[in-house]
Design a protein around this motif. Structure first.
Motif, PDB file in Angstrom:
ATOM      1  N   GLU A 190     -29.978   8.407  15.763  1.00  0.00           N
ATOM      2  CA  GLU A 190     -30.113   9.152  14.516  1.00  0.00           C
ATOM      3  C   GLU A 190     -30.147   8.214  13.316  1.00  0.00           C
ATOM      4  N   GLU A 191     -29.323   7.138  13.352  1.00  0.00           N
ATOM      5  CA  GLU A 191     -29.329   6.182  12.244  1.00  0.00           C
ATOM      6  C   GLU A 191     -30.670   5.455  12.156  1.00  0.00           C
ATOM      7  N   GLU A 192     -31.209   5.084  13.315  1.00  0.00           N
ATOM      8  CA  GLU A 192     -32.521   4.425  13.315  1.00  0.00           C
ATOM      9  C   GLU A 192     -33.605   5.355  12.777  1.00  0.00           C
ATOM     10  N   THR A 193     -33.504   6.633  13.129  1.00  0.00           N
ATOM     11  CA  THR A 193     -34.482   7.599  12.612  1.00  0.00           C
ATOM     12  C   THR A 193     -34.392   7.715  11.106  1.00  0.00           C
ATOM     13  N   LEU A 194     -33.145   7.795  10.568  1.00  0.00           N
ATOM     14  CA  LEU A 194     -32.971   7.885   9.126  1.00  0.00           C
ATOM     15  C   LEU A 194     -33.476   6.622   8.417  1.00  0.00           C
ATOM     16  N   ARG A 248     -37.476   3.975   5.145  1.00  0.00           N
ATOM     17  CA  ARG A 248     -38.413   2.863   4.974  1.00  0.00           C
ATOM     18  C   ARG A 248     -39.838   3.399   4.749  1.00  0.00           C
ATOM     19  N   GLU A 249     -40.218   4.408   5.523  1.00  0.00           N
ATOM     20  CA  GLU A 249     -41.550   4.980   5.345  1.00  0.00           C
ATOM     21  C   GLU A 249     -41.692   5.626   3.965  1.00  0.00           C
ATOM     22  N   GLU A 284     -44.279   4.533   1.078  1.00  0.00           N
ATOM     23  CA  GLU A 284     -45.199   5.503   0.474  1.00  0.00           C
ATOM     24  C   GLU A 284     -45.075   5.497  -1.046  1.00  0.00           C
ATOM     25  N   ARG A 285     -43.839   5.380  -1.564  1.00  0.00           N
ATOM     26  CA  ARG A 285     -43.642   5.343  -3.007  1.00  0.00           C
ATOM     27  C   ARG A 285     -44.280   4.093  -3.614  1.00  0.00           C
ATOM     28  N   GLU A 286     -44.075   2.927  -2.950  1.00  0.00           N
ATOM     29  CA  GLU A 286     -44.696   1.698  -3.445  1.00  0.00           C
ATOM     30  C   GLU A 286     -46.217   1.789  -3.425  1.00  0.00           C
ATOM     31  N   ARG A 287     -46.733   2.397  -2.367  1.00  0.00           N
ATOM     32  CA  ARG A 287     -48.196   2.541  -2.292  1.00  0.00           C
ATOM     33  C   ARG A 287     -48.721   3.417  -3.426  1.00  0.00           C
ATOM     34  N   LEU A 288     -47.982   4.496  -3.716  1.00  0.00           N
ATOM     35  CA  LEU A 288     -48.402   5.362  -4.815  1.00  0.00           C
ATOM     36  C   LEU A 288     -48.333   4.637  -6.153  1.00  0.00           C
ATOM     37  N   GLU A 289     -47.274   3.817  -6.358  1.00  0.00           N
ATOM     38  CA  GLU A 289     -47.159   3.061  -7.598  1.00  0.00           C
ATOM     39  C   GLU A 289     -48.296   2.047  -7.730  1.00  0.00           C
TER      40      GLU A 289
END
Length: 271
Positions: free
Chosen positions: A126-130, A135-136, A140-145
């Motif tokens: 569960e921690e790895e999933t979070l 990270r994804e 995505e936020r950096e890509r949008l910026e």
């Protein structure tokens, strides 16, 4: 002609109603209700019983079952079909997570696209999933910026190009207007010069005509020629003036008859 809709049934003489076996309602299976639906194969598969290939889009009469499994409150359905060659049962269910279907039993899927494009995350904690989701999300936020910055830079470059084009157009218009003004001024100067030349030529022609007329009415001694008016007056006096016109009415002579001209005398009447 026989009736198409039968209203009565035929019961043979040896019919025994007690021989019909009926299952009581409390003894009927209470499992999930299956619905018969018409569907097409959602993917290409190979039957594990006979090796028959069933391609995507093949139509089947299937049974639809609503399972107890859910993904984010989305119900998962299971479908039962049979092989077109050996009638072996094939089962597959919906997969809302990958927006696809999962082949469960009786067949093997030829190609599973999510396994080619995405890593296998079935054994992560569960921690790895979070961590992976966070990270994804950051990526995505950096890509949008980055996309916004690139869009802003593109807009700035486009505005600079537009300003440069506008300046170049203004310069071209100014140069064209200057050239047109100079050409118009040159045409006006040329027209004024032509007008002055024409006026000078007309003045010279008038002077030449006056000089020719003056020479024509001058004698050899340089004296001006006079008109002989006295001779004309004396000649007019010798002529007799015609009488003035009279507007009195002139009586015409009486017209003689035609017989008088022929010498025929008119006979006197007897009475």
């Amino acid at each position: 002609m026989s009736e198409r809709k039968v209203l009565t049934k035929y019961y043979p003489p040896d019919f025994d109603p007690s021989a019909i076996k009926r299952t009581p309602k409390h003894l009927k299976p209470s499992g999930p209700k299956l619905l018969t639906v018409r569907l097409m194969a959602p993917f290409s598969m190979k039957c594990l019983h006979c090796g028959e290939y069933i391609y995507k889009g093949r139509k089947f009469n299937a049974r639809k079952e609503t399972t107890d499994e859910k993904y984010l409150s989305i119900a998962i359905y299971r479908f039962y079909i049979r092989c077109t060659r050996c009638s072996g049962e094939i089962t597959f269910k919906t997969d809302p997570k990958n927006m696809d279907y999962i082949c469960e039993r009786g067949a093997k899927r030829n190609f599973e696209p999510w396994r080619e494009n995405k890593p296998d995350n079935t054994h992560e904690t569960e921690e790895e999933t979070l961590d992976r989701l966070e990270r994804e999300e950051n990526e995505e936020r950096e890509r949008l910026e980055r996309d916004k910055m690139a869009e802003l830079e593109e807009k700035m470059l486009e505005s600079q190009r537009e300003m440069a084009v506008a300046d170049a157009l203004d310069e071209i218009r100014t140069r064209n207007a200057r050239i047109e003004r100079s050409e118009a001024r040159g045409e006006e100067v040329a027209l004024a010069h032509v007008r002055d030349e024409a006026e000078e030529a007309r003045r010279k022609a008038e002077q030449e005509d006056e000089e020719a007329a003056r020479r024509a009415f001058m004698t050899a001694a340089g004296e001006k020629v006079k008109r002989l008016v006295e001779d004309e007056v004396e000649g007019d006096k010798t002529k007799e003036m015609p009488p003035p016109p009279s507007f009195e009415r002139v009586k015409k002579p009486k017209k003689q008859p035609f017989s008088a001209g022929l010498g025929i005398k008119k006979k006197q009447p007897l009475v």
